[in-house]
Design a protein around this motif. Sequence first.
Motif, short mmCIF file in Angstrom:
data_model
loop_
_atom_site.label_atom_id
_atom_site.label_comp_id
_atom_site.label_asym_id
_atom_site.label_seq_id
_atom_site.Cartn_x
_atom_site.Cartn_y
_atom_site.Cartn_z
N LEU A 12 0.95 -1.11 0.11
CA LEU A 12 -0.14 0.15 -0.09
C LEU A 12 0.96 1.36 0.13
O LEU A 12 0.51 2.17 -0.85
CB LEU A 12 -0.90 0.02 1.19
N LEU A 13 1.84 1.19 0.67
CA LEU A 13 2.83 2.17 0.71
C LEU A 13 3.61 2.53 -0.46
O LEU A 13 3.62 3.74 -1.13
CB LEU A 13 3.95 2.18 1.83
N LEU A 14 3.82 1.55 -1.30
CA LEU A 14 4.46 1.53 -2.63
C LEU A 14 3.49 2.08 -3.65
O LEU A 14 3.65 2.97 -4.52
CB LEU A 14 5.06 0.37 -2.97
N GLY A 15 2.08 1.73 -3.44
CA GLY A 15 1.11 2.35 -4.30
C GLY A 15 0.89 3.65 -3.97
O GLY A 15 0.62 4.37 -4.96
N THR A 16 0.98 3.98 -2.74
CA THR A 16 0.83 5.59 -2.38
C THR A 16 1.71 6.23 -3.07
O THR A 16 1.60 7.51 -3.56
CB THR A 16 0.62 5.96 -0.80
N VAL A 17 3.15 5.74 -2.98
CA VAL A 17 4.27 6.40 -3.74
C VAL A 17 3.95 6.41 -5.30
O VAL A 17 4.32 7.49 -5.91
CB VAL A 17 5.65 5.69 -3.50
N GLY A 18 3.47 5.37 -6.04
CA GLY A 18 3.29 5.26 -7.26
C GLY A 18 2.07 6.59 -7.56
O GLY A 18 2.22 7.31 -8.66
N LEU A 19 1.11 6.49 -6.65
CA LEU A 19 -0.10 7.73 -6.97
C LEU A 19 0.62 8.90 -6.86
O LEU A 19 0.25 9.82 -7.71
CB LEU A 19 -1.21 7.28 -5.96
N ALA A 20 1.39 9.20 -6.07
CA ALA A 20 2.20 10.47 -5.94
C ALA A 20 2.92 10.76 -7.10
O ALA A 20 2.95 12.01 -7.44
CB ALA A 20 3.01 10.71 -4.64
N ALA A 21 3.55 9.94 -7.78
CA ALA A 21 4.31 10.14 -8.76
C ALA A 21 3.56 10.29 -10.22
O ALA A 21 3.68 11.30 -10.93
CB ALA A 21 5.05 8.71 -9.21
N VAL A 22 2.21 9.64 -10.30
CA VAL A 22 1.27 10.11 -11.44
C VAL A 22 0.46 11.21 -11.26
O VAL A 22 0.20 11.90 -12.02
CB VAL A 22 0.50 8.63 -11.64
N LEU A 23 -0.15 11.07 -10.05
CA LEU A 23 -1.10 12.24 -9.59
C LEU A 23 -0.60 13.23 -8.31
O LEU A 23 -1.29 13.07 -7.45
CB LEU A 23 -2.42 12.01 -9.42
N PRO A 24 0.39 13.77 -8.50
CA PRO A 24 0.91 14.64 -7.31
C PRO A 24 -0.11 15.46 -7.13
O PRO A 24 -0.53 16.07 -7.78
CB PRO A 24 2.46 15.17 -7.68
N ALA A 25 -0.18 15.85 -5.75
CA ALA A 25 -0.83 17.22 -5.12
C ALA A 25 -0.17 18.28 -5.54
O ALA A 25 1.02 18.66 -5.48
CB ALA A 25 -1.15 17.00 -3.59
N ARG A 26 -0.98 19.36 -6.41
CA ARG A 26 -0.32 20.67 -6.68
C ARG A 26 -1.29 21.71 -6.34
O ARG A 26 -2.34 21.62 -6.32
CB ARG A 26 0.16 20.60 -8.21
N GLY A 27 -0.64 22.80 -6.26
CA GLY A 27 -1.58 24.08 -5.81
C GLY A 27 -2.30 24.17 -4.66
O GLY A 27 -1.79 23.61 -3.47
N THR A 28 -3.72 24.37 -4.90
CA THR A 28 -4.60 24.32 -3.65
C THR A 28 -4.71 22.74 -3.01
O THR A 28 -4.74 22.54 -1.84
CB THR A 28 -5.88 24.50 -4.00
N ALA A 29 -4.79 21.70 -3.88
CA ALA A 29 -4.71 20.47 -3.54
C ALA A 29 -3.47 19.99 -2.43
O ALA A 29 -3.47 19.51 -1.53
CB ALA A 29 -4.62 19.47 -4.36
N ALA A 30 -2.28 20.52 -2.90
CA ALA A 30 -1.19 20.45 -2.22
C ALA A 30 -1.21 21.03 -0.71
O ALA A 30 -0.85 20.62 0.38
CB ALA A 30 0.22 21.11 -2.73
N ASP A 31 -1.85 22.19 -0.71
CA ASP A 31 -1.96 22.95 0.70
C ASP A 31 -3.03 22.21 1.43
O ASP A 31 -2.71 22.08 2.71
CB ASP A 31 -2.69 24.36 0.26
N VAL A 32 -4.10 21.77 0.88
CA VAL A 32 -4.95 20.88 1.79
C VAL A 32 -4.35 19.64 2.27
O VAL A 32 -4.64 19.42 3.37
CB VAL A 32 -6.25 20.57 0.93
N THR A 33 -3.50 19.04 1.36
CA THR A 33 -3.14 17.68 1.97
C THR A 33 -2.05 18.02 2.90
O THR A 33 -1.81 17.20 3.83
CB THR A 33 -2.40 16.79 0.70
#
Length: 347
Positions: free
Chosen positions: A18-39
């Motif tokens: 699951l951790l590796l999957g989360t890393v993969g998700l961050a690589a494909v769909l990283p949080a940017r802008g407002t989403a990065a502030d929220v996360t």
Amino acid sequence: MKRLTWPSWLPIDPYLLLLLGTVGLAAVLPARGTAADVTGVASTVAIGFLFFLYGARLSTREALDGLRHWRLHLTVLACTFVVFPLLGIAARALVPVLLTQPLYQGLLFLTLVPSTIQSSIAFTSLARGNVPAAICAGSFSSLVGIVLTPLLAAALLGGGAGGFSPDSLVQIVLQLLVPFLAGQVLRRWIGDFVARHRKVLGLVDRGSILLVVYTAFSEGMARGVWHRVSPARLAGLLAVEAVLLAVMLALTWYGGRALRFGREDRIALQFAGSKKSLASGLPMASVLFGAHASLAVLPLMLFHQMQLMVCAVIARRRARDPEVGDTASPGPAAAAASAAGTGTPPR
């Protein structure tokens, strides 16, 4: 229909997937802008809540009951916060031959975090070791690590830890230590509730850590830090960590014999003294390293899986050992045996 379970013969922690999957998700769909502030805000809140739960779960009274076996616990603490960091400092000689400076910073941070609790208990039990001692040793390590890990990071990493600065100590106090102490204070009233709902709250723990990982790796992707890591450097990191784990496993086992610990105590020493906590290390790295946390936690994530695979093999072999007389009588940590049912944070 049979209930689907994780194959016991497969030595891979499903949570690491699951951790590796989360890393993969961050690589494909990283949080940017407002989403990065929220996360970022959500990650800060999640870390505070995580350590609040740690404080609410940990029974200080039961941990203190185990102090009578002080030689073993001091040995585990020495392995975790003295021997490990000394080996981490020695690894500085491998820069830049095997490790880059950022990877070395992460490796050094790995050597500073506390020991595990649950996996140490599980492997000690499987190997027929001193389970109460493993419980107390892991508890002491977690308590000490809340304070000692940031102090060691300040002394050994200093300004070279990316976003680390003296202000990070204030962040550690506010984000980690204060919630932990609040959980300890409120444990008298909420401890039973936490124990009854340990499975649900365990999911909250793990979900919080996944959020921390996603936030850290998203920021790393936005800053392009992953372009600094090549396959050859990753292979070098794995080789260094394999040697580090092998050295600690040998030191804890044969050192325990030299200190005249009995077989059960040596097993507890080996599993508690050679391992590092992913659950404690990830939130601490997020606070200490800031934008550089993604590279900082990579060595810890790899070491975590390596220690689980190797210790699982060792525990199974120890379980098949014939019953033999101890060269030293086991310590009186059995008074803490009731701690096994109190519920400890996943590590």
